[in-house]
Design a protein around this motif. Structure first.
Motif, short mmCIF file in Angstrom:
data_model
loop_
_atom_site.label_atom_id
_atom_site.label_comp_id
_atom_site.label_asym_id
_atom_site.label_seq_id
_atom_site.Cartn_x
_atom_site.Cartn_y
_atom_site.Cartn_z
N ASP A 184 8.35 3.11 4.05
CA ASP A 184 9.02 2.19 4.97
C ASP A 184 9.79 1.12 4.21
OD1 ASP A 184 7.92 3.57 7.12
OD2 ASP A 184 6.17 2.23 7.24
N PRO A 189 0.83 -1.21 0.00
CA PRO A 189 0.00 0.00 0.00
C PRO A 189 0.87 1.27 0.00
CG PRO A 189 -0.75 -1.54 1.68
CD PRO A 189 0.52 -2.09 1.11
N LYS A 190 0.35 2.31 -0.61
CA LYS A 190 1.09 3.58 -0.73
C LYS A 190 1.58 4.08 0.63
CE LYS A 190 0.55 4.62 -5.16
NZ LYS A 190 1.63 4.57 -6.07
N SER A 191 0.81 3.85 1.68
CA SER A 191 1.18 4.33 3.00
C SER A 191 2.42 3.63 3.56
CB SER A 191 0.02 4.16 3.98
OG SER A 191 -0.32 2.79 4.11
N GLN A 192 2.69 2.41 3.09
CA GLN A 192 3.83 1.65 3.60
C GLN A 192 5.04 1.68 2.67
OE1 GLN A 192 2.36 -2.27 4.35
NE2 GLN A 192 1.30 -1.67 6.23
N GLN A 193 4.89 2.25 1.48
CA GLN A 193 6.01 2.27 0.53
C GLN A 193 7.23 3.03 1.04
OE1 GLN A 193 4.99 3.05 -3.52
NE2 GLN A 193 3.94 1.10 -3.72
#
Length: 66
Positions: free
Chosen positions: A51, A45-49
């Protein structure tokens, strides 16, 4: 963390080691983790990219130090 066991033929293992050395890695575990993160990054997901990108950069940085 669960362990993953990879069974390779002697020729495949030789190829694996050659690619690992060309990429600058000396530790097999770090190289496999790096490969899995590189392949899986587009599906995260874009939110974890960010990281994942940070982890990839840290692995690559450690590989070049060794």
């Amino acid at each position: 963390m669960p362990n993953v066991k990879m069974i390779l033929s002697p020729s495949a293992y030789k190829e694996f080691k050659m690619i690992m050395k060309k990429a600058g890695f000396s530790d097999e575990d770090s190289f496999v983790k790096y490969c899995v993160l590189k392949v899986g990054k587009p599906f995260v997901p874009k939110s974890q990219q960010p990281d994942v990108a940070r982890e990839i950069a840290a692995l690559k940085k450690c590989a070049t130090k060794e």
